[in-house]
Design a protein around this motif. Structure first.
Motif, mmCIF file in Angstrom:
data_model
loop_
_atom_site.group_PDB
_atom_site.id
_atom_site.type_symbol
_atom_site.label_atom_id
_atom_site.label_comp_id
_atom_site.label_asym_id
_atom_site.label_seq_id
_atom_site.Cartn_x
_atom_site.Cartn_y
_atom_site.Cartn_z
ATOM 1 N N GLY A 2 -1.424 -7.277 -8.366
ATOM 2 C CA GLY A 2 -1.544 -7.278 -9.827
ATOM 3 C C GLY A 2 -0.458 -6.509 -10.552
ATOM 4 N N VAL A 3 0.618 -6.158 -9.829
ATOM 5 C CA VAL A 3 1.711 -5.440 -10.480
ATOM 6 C C VAL A 3 2.654 -6.451 -11.119
ATOM 7 N N GLU B 137 0.826 -1.225 0.000
ATOM 8 C CA GLU B 137 0.000 0.000 0.000
ATOM 9 C C GLU B 137 0.856 1.270 0.000
ATOM 10 N N LEU B 138 2.051 1.152 0.575
ATOM 11 C CA LEU B 138 2.923 2.330 0.631
ATOM 12 C C LEU B 138 3.501 2.682 -0.738
ATOM 13 N N LEU B 139 3.561 1.677 -1.627
ATOM 14 C CA LEU B 139 4.172 1.885 -2.948
ATOM 15 C C LEU B 139 3.143 2.125 -4.052
ATOM 16 N N LEU B 140 1.999 1.463 -3.922
ATOM 17 C CA LEU B 140 1.028 1.468 -5.031
ATOM 18 C C LEU B 140 0.645 2.867 -5.526
ATOM 19 N N PRO B 141 0.503 3.855 -4.643
ATOM 20 C CA PRO B 141 0.108 5.180 -5.159
ATOM 21 C C PRO B 141 1.121 5.776 -6.128
ATOM 22 N N ALA C 96 6.604 -10.282 -4.150
ATOM 23 C CA ALA C 96 5.343 -10.981 -3.873
ATOM 24 C C ALA C 96 4.267 -9.992 -3.425
ATOM 25 N N ALA C 97 4.667 -9.036 -2.578
ATOM 26 C CA ALA C 97 3.690 -8.069 -2.076
ATOM 27 C C ALA C 97 3.081 -7.267 -3.222
#
Lengths: 361, 361
Positions: free
Chosen positions: B61-62, B26-30, B55-56
């Motif tokens: 879906g990345v 969640e910290l990276l997705l944005p 894996a995270a």
């Protein structure tokens, strides 16, 4: 002399266009942070114009280091860039030492990128010596070197402090190079100014005869359009992409044949013809529009038929284009003469374009 | 988890400091513009932490491409950088593909520079895995590679989108690397916060025992100081130079012995000791200040005596420093403990410093 200004959010710089201004050191002195500068040129240009520029600056007490690189697009590589870094380090150049690019688009792009990277950024000045670099590559801060897999793939947005475009330098420009520059000139008409297309049709003979007044007017119009577009979109997130008319196809020609086989401007001419053909197939241009573009490119001494790279090779080379987004190649097309847009091309249209009469049999 | 923010005129980004946050996608997705990212690590770090990070992100879906580089300062070269460009081009990475640097300072600096240059700039994220990179190099946007003639000579100012500093990653950090990181931690105290020097004296044992809460507090204090300084002076035209305390001497040690012989932090420790000695000779520090610095570096497991490069070689290596201005080497000195300044050193003081007890006989 005419002076345009390119204004950006965090910088702004003059573009001086005129005759006999190379030796006018007053135009450069305000941008030298210290009394030391490095003129970087190539083996073709240096014997012609390095001495007067160097002498003009030395007369004002500026100490000048010179670096002469091999000439040509196939030397637009990391290895050549490193020759610049080696010279700067061997001569203990500092963060405040200004680099001066004296040459065409290859020199301007490489020196600009060297300036962007050396000690994380030193000032630089563009003194373009070809028509192509005067109307296009010296303005707007795109700098880069090539990678074997794609043109201008490694680079930076990094703006010069001033641009000096002296028409007199075009006297020694070979005819083929002049034509290559005219490809970028014609590009400006096709992408954004139908009136300029007519002006070019009228003045093409004078341009090819190197009439300095007419050349200066062409350079002024191109630089004004470029400054306007770049000031709206420095980092090419929108409208700046229109300046790539003909370049997606063109870069594929350059990479496909090997950099330097076709001149950049020649490849752009071939690419604009293909963009015109694709635009015709989409119903944007009619047959007479396409013929008019073809005639203008011919009049400029440019090719209108691109080499037959093979369909798969075309796709492969274009897939590295910097405008690719989510896997789709995006093209600059003409919605009408003098009005470019960015769009994807349906595969059948792309296929037909790359099998049209504008591809060599 | 604590989050700091680094604010600059045209960007701003969060620095997350905590435990077990590597796997928090969640910290990276944005900051992923497209569902594709490239994790770039080295042969030491990849076997430890690449899988959980990959894996995270894949769970969301990345699609992940990975590049594993050789480990060490002597690989911080153009050749290694080109391995990144080759991988990006071979996999048709686009302008919107995000690069993730998973490693220490060398990986962070190289991936940042690759991101600055690839297609003239793609987004990147810093996931520092060493104490040194967590407290210093991952924050502030300095990116670079080395040139045989000087450290970090070729680079760019290019900011990450987010920094993730996970204390748990320090569990596998070798003791020598931990000490090297503590050199940069101590630097923040010496240059700008005398109270932090006392705090470090008190907590050095806990830091070396890898107490996560104490480590997080040290990282927070360092990053807060760095964010404050960088926000005032992104391009190092003023106050940012203070962050180079110990680095002018330190870079000479690294270049003189060959990159990678001494760790960067070790060289900075030796360099800070020399800066302290020079400050003492100028009357800025007294004997007990110098002894206190020496004791703190010792407690951190760091060298305080620099190698004897020979006076001429010291001068030669330092003459390439990026702070050189009009031929004069400029040093970061201590006006008092916790208060650094930039100044030139009189030659006799420099000579005496480089012949003091802090140089190996």
């Amino acid at each position: 002399m005419i002076t345009l200004n390119l204004s950006l959010p965090d910088t702004s710089y003059p573009i001086h266009i005129g005759q006999h201004i190379l030796g006018n050191a007053e135009l450069l002195l305000p941008y030298l942070k210290q009394k030391k500068a490095v003129i970087i040129s190539n083996t073709t240009v240096a014997p012609l114009y390095l001495a007067p520029l160097k002498a003009a600056l030395e007369q004002h007490g500026v100490s000048i280091l010179t670096v002469t690189l091999p000439d040509g697009e196939d030397f637009k590589t990391w290895e050549t860039l490193n020759l610049i870094f080696d010279a700067l380090l061997n001569n203990k150049c500092e963060r405040s030492t200004t680099l001066i690019a004296l040459g065409g688009g290859v020199i301007g792009d490489m020196v600009g990128f060297a300036a962007a990277c050396y000690q994380r950024g030193v000032p630089f000045i563009q003194v373009p010596t070809t028509l192509l670099s005067q109307v296009d590559s010296s303005v707007g801060g795109k700098t880069a070197i090539n990678h074997p897999q794609g043109k201008n793939m490694i680079g930076a947005f990094y703006q010069p402090k001033v641009v000096i475009a002296d028409m007199m330098l075009l006297d020694t420009l070979p005819e083929r190079e002049l034509s290559a520059g005219l490809a970028e000139v014609i590009k400006y008409g096709l992408l954004g100014d139908a009136g300029f297309i007519s002006w070019l049709e009228e003045h093409m003979a004078a341009l090819r005869a190197k009439d300095k007044t007419v050349l200066a007017e062409a350079v002024r119009r191109c630089c004004a359009m470029k400054a306007d577009i770049v000031s709206q979109d420095e980092r090419e997130s929108g409208v700046r992409a229109l300046l790539n008319l003909g370049h997606t196809f063109g870069h594929a020609i350059e990479a496909g044949l090997g950099f330097g086989t076709w001149l950049h401007g020649e490849a752009v001419a071939g690419g604009m013809m293909l963009a015109a053909e694709a635009s015709r197939q989409l119903g944007y241009l009619n047959d007479s529009d396409v013929s008019r573009i073809e005639a203008l490119l011919h009049a400029a001494g440019l090719p209108t038929v691109s080499p037959n790279l093979g369909y798969e090779a075309w796709l492969e080379h274009m897939s590295h284009d910097k405008k690719v987004s989510d896997g789709a190649i995006r093209f600059v097309l003409m919605r009408e003469l003098g009005h470019a847009i960015v769009a994807a091309l349906p595969e059948p249209v792309l296929h037909a374009t790359l099998h049209s009469r504008f591809i060599a049999k």
